[in-house]
Design a protein around this motif. Structure first.
Motif, PDB file in Angstrom:
ATOM      1  N   ILE A 109       0.914  -1.125  -0.028  1.00 35.28           N
ATOM      2  CA  ILE A 109      -0.075  -0.074   0.036  1.00 35.28           C
ATOM      3  C   ILE A 109       1.196   1.274   0.001  1.00 35.28           C
ATOM      4  CG2 ILE A 109      -1.486   1.325   1.470  1.00 35.28           C
ATOM      5  CD1 ILE A 109      -2.738  -1.237   2.268  1.00 35.28           C
ATOM      6  N   ALA A 110       0.443   2.237  -0.925  1.00 37.18           N
ATOM      7  CA  ALA A 110       1.113   3.651  -0.765  1.00 37.18           C
ATOM      8  C   ALA A 110       0.142   4.710  -0.261  1.00 37.18           C
ATOM      9  CB  ALA A 110       1.759   3.916  -2.219  1.00 37.18           C
ATOM     10  N   GLU A 111       0.515   5.397   0.506  1.00 38.97           N
ATOM     11  CA  GLU A 111      -0.161   6.613   0.952  1.00 38.97           C
ATOM     12  C   GLU A 111       0.512   8.034   0.603  1.00 38.97           C
ATOM     13  OE1 GLU A 111      -3.308   6.420   1.580  1.00 38.97           O
ATOM     14  OE2 GLU A 111      -3.759   4.520   2.801  1.00 38.97           O
ATOM     15  N   VAL A 112      -0.220   8.719   0.062  1.00 39.63           N
ATOM     16  CA  VAL A 112       0.487  10.174  -0.274  1.00 39.63           C
ATOM     17  C   VAL A 112       0.031  11.068   0.991  1.00 39.63           C
ATOM     18  CG1 VAL A 112       0.520  12.409  -1.554  1.00 39.63           C
ATOM     19  CG2 VAL A 112       0.301  10.067  -2.679  1.00 39.63           C
ATOM     20  N   LEU A 113       0.998  11.361   1.569  1.00 37.41           N
ATOM     21  CA  LEU A 113       0.820  12.373   2.920  1.00 37.41           C
ATOM     22  C   LEU A 113       0.206  13.545   2.676  1.00 37.41           C
ATOM     23  CD1 LEU A 113       4.340  11.628   4.693  1.00 37.41           C
ATOM     24  CD2 LEU A 113       1.957  10.337   5.057  1.00 37.41           C
ATOM     25  N   SER A 114      -1.152  13.993   3.408  1.00 32.69           N
ATOM     26  CA  SER A 114      -1.521  15.095   3.492  1.00 32.69           C
ATOM     27  C   SER A 114      -1.214  15.851   4.782  1.00 32.69           C
ATOM     28  CB  SER A 114      -3.130  14.938   3.389  1.00 32.69           C
ATOM     29  OG  SER A 114      -3.462  14.415   2.300  1.00 32.69           O
ATOM     30  N   ASN A 115      -1.409  17.252   4.713  1.00 29.52           N
ATOM     31  CA  ASN A 115      -1.021  18.069   6.022  1.00 29.52           C
ATOM     32  C   ASN A 115      -1.648  17.426   7.155  1.00 29.52           C
ATOM     33  OD1 ASN A 115       0.623  19.678   4.160  1.00 29.52           O
ATOM     34  ND2 ASN A 115      -0.924  21.092   3.873  1.00 29.52           N
ATOM     35  N   SER A 116      -2.841  17.124   7.018  1.00 27.55           N
ATOM     36  CA  SER A 116      -3.573  16.547   8.317  1.00 27.55           C
ATOM     37  C   SER A 116      -3.527  15.116   8.586  1.00 27.55           C
ATOM     38  CB  SER A 116      -5.174  17.036   8.140  1.00 27.55           C
ATOM     39  OG  SER A 116      -5.638  16.153   6.849  1.00 27.55           O
ATOM     40  N   THR A 117      -2.729  14.464   7.730  1.00 24.40           N
ATOM     41  CA  THR A 117      -2.893  12.904   8.173  1.00 24.40           C
ATOM     42  C   THR A 117      -1.360  12.244   8.260  1.00 24.40           C
ATOM     43  OG1 THR A 117      -2.450  12.429   5.646  1.00 24.40           O
ATOM     44  CG2 THR A 117      -4.708  12.750   6.560  1.00 24.40           C
ATOM     45  N   PRO A 118      -0.359  13.101   8.196  1.00 24.17           N
ATOM     46  CA  PRO A 118       0.932  12.213   8.459  1.00 24.17           C
ATOM     47  C   PRO A 118       1.091  11.314   9.819  1.00 24.17           C
ATOM     48  CG  PRO A 118       1.419  14.439   7.800  1.00 24.17           C
ATOM     49  CD  PRO A 118       0.011  14.294   8.131  1.00 24.17           C
TER      50      PRO A 118
END
Length: 198
Positions: A109-118
């Motif tokens: 799985i790959a997730e692109v980090l958002s400002n609110s989710t790291p």
């Protein structure tokens, strides 16, 4: 649908699935809570598209499936339904019992980090993903600079962490035969501070 979903404090998985089938926007289910998925930035969408397209091309005619953003995943041990940014399945697709639209067997799985989710992506979400049998690799991609973190499972309860930075770096996966230069992963991405690319 979002307002309707928030009228109750505790939903069953069945109630969530019924609401989600009619919803115009996607939601995650977190052990009783229904949480709307907010829209991403252009950088977020570009990175997902670049990665998914490259994976599909590299893995064509091979026994792998690549899904981006709109494929639901069920994590039974944590009672979570979620939509990973990019998900890879090796071999046959396994679906949740009684469902034709919900996978249960990603290998990566790959997730692109958002400002609110790291913090969530590195913490509770990764902890939930680790309960999935066969899950072996987790990739976290920064959208504000050329930076990627990887976790690779080497044995039960053992993961190796690595990270790379800069436009000369390459993303190389351990679970599937795949390499992608950061210049291609971040193609057309515009950083607010170009100094962050160094």
């Amino acid at each position: 649908m979002m307002i309707q979903a928030q009228e109750k404090a505790d939903y069953t998985p069945e109630e969530y699935l019924a609401l989600e089938s009619d919803a115009e926007e996607r939601h995650e289910y977190l052990n009783g809570a229904i949480v709307p998925i907010v829209g991403g930035t252009p950088n977020h969408s570009l990175i997902i598209g670049n990665l998914a397209a490259a994976l599909n091309f590299a893995l064509k005619h091979q026994p792998y499936f690549v899904f981006a953003s709109d494929q639901r995943l069920w994590i039974p041990q944590r009672k979570i339904y979620t939509y990973p940014d990019v998900m890879i399945v090796a071999g046959a697709l396994q679906l949740q019992d009684g469902r034709k639209d919900t996978l249960i067997n990603p290998v990566a799985i790959a997730e692109v980090l958002s400002n609110s989710t790291p913090a969530y992506d590195r913490g509770e979400k990764f902890k939930a993903y680790r309960t999935i049998p066969g899950f072996q690799e987790y990739v976290l991609i920064d959208q504000s600079s050329m930076h990627v973190e990887q976790y690779f499972k080497t044995a039960p309860c053992q993961w190796i962490f690595s990270e790379q930075d800069g436009e000369t770096a390459t993303l190389k996966l351990n679970t599937v035969p795949f390499e992608l230069a950061f210049a291609d992963l971040y193609d057309k991405v515009v950083f607010s501070d170009t100094a962050e690319q160094a």
